[in-house]
Motif scaffolding. Structure first.
Motif, short mmCIF file in Angstrom:
data_model
loop_
_atom_site.label_atom_id
_atom_site.label_comp_id
_atom_site.label_asym_id
_atom_site.label_seq_id
_atom_site.Cartn_x
_atom_site.Cartn_y
_atom_site.Cartn_z
N ALA A 63 0.73 -1.27 0.07
CA ALA A 63 -0.05 0.07 0.19
C ALA A 63 0.87 1.35 0.17
O ALA A 63 0.39 2.15 -0.12
N VAL A 64 2.18 1.02 0.09
CA VAL A 64 3.29 2.30 0.29
C VAL A 64 3.35 2.32 -1.26
O VAL A 64 4.66 1.91 -1.59
N ASN A 65 2.78 3.11 -2.28
CA ASN A 65 2.93 3.10 -3.45
C ASN A 65 3.94 4.58 -3.69
O ASN A 65 4.17 5.18 -2.90
N TYR A 66 4.15 4.74 -5.20
CA TYR A 66 4.79 6.10 -5.41
C TYR A 66 4.27 7.20 -4.95
O TYR A 66 5.16 8.14 -4.42
N LYS A 67 3.05 7.57 -5.16
CA LYS A 67 2.28 8.69 -4.87
C LYS A 67 2.69 8.82 -2.88
O LYS A 67 2.93 9.78 -2.81
N LYS A 68 2.41 7.82 -2.48
CA LYS A 68 2.43 7.79 -0.90
C LYS A 68 4.13 8.02 -0.56
O LYS A 68 4.21 9.00 0.41
N ILE A 69 4.96 7.36 -1.14
CA ILE A 69 6.49 7.77 -1.01
C ILE A 69 6.71 9.05 -1.09
O ILE A 69 7.57 9.75 -0.21
#
Length: 114
Positions: free
Chosen positions: A66-72
């Motif tokens: 759930a820790v995707n590019y946007k979240k990172i």
């Protein structure tokens, strides 16, 4: 238990886990306009920005997925602001993800996740 309660419980468990490893919790739920960091800790002189993902099971994938590019990107931008605001230029930093499996009493600590 709703998702907010699961998240809060996961963060509590992750904080206890970090404290047991000798970390000092500097901030929890550090929030600015652009994003949030679940836990900011000092572990052995290193500033660790931690994203906590708690799940009852992995039916829909592993919590860390759930820790995707946007979240990172949001976490890094928020961390950059925190570093700037607190003048932490000479500190070593890293970004970790802690997966908390609520029904299994299991924790998976991913060091240097991104």
């Amino acid at each position: 238990m709703n998702n907010k309660q699961k998240g809060d419980l996961g963060e509590f468990i992750a904080q206890k886990y970090l404290l047991d490893k000798g970390a000092k919790i500097i901030e929890s739920n550090y929030r600015i306009k652009t994003g949030e960091i679940d836990i900011i800790s000092d572990l052995g002189g290193e500033i660790v920005f931690v994203e906590v993902k708690a799940r009852s099971n992995n039916r829909y994938g592993y919590p860390s997925e759930a820790v995707n590019y946007k979240k990172i990107k949001k976490i890094i931008n928020t961390a950059n602001y925190y570093i700037l605001k607190n003048n932490l230029y000479n500190k070593k930093i890293r970004f970790d993800v802690i997966e908390v499996y609520l029904n299994e009493d299991k924790i998976n600590h991913i060091v240097n996740a991104f």
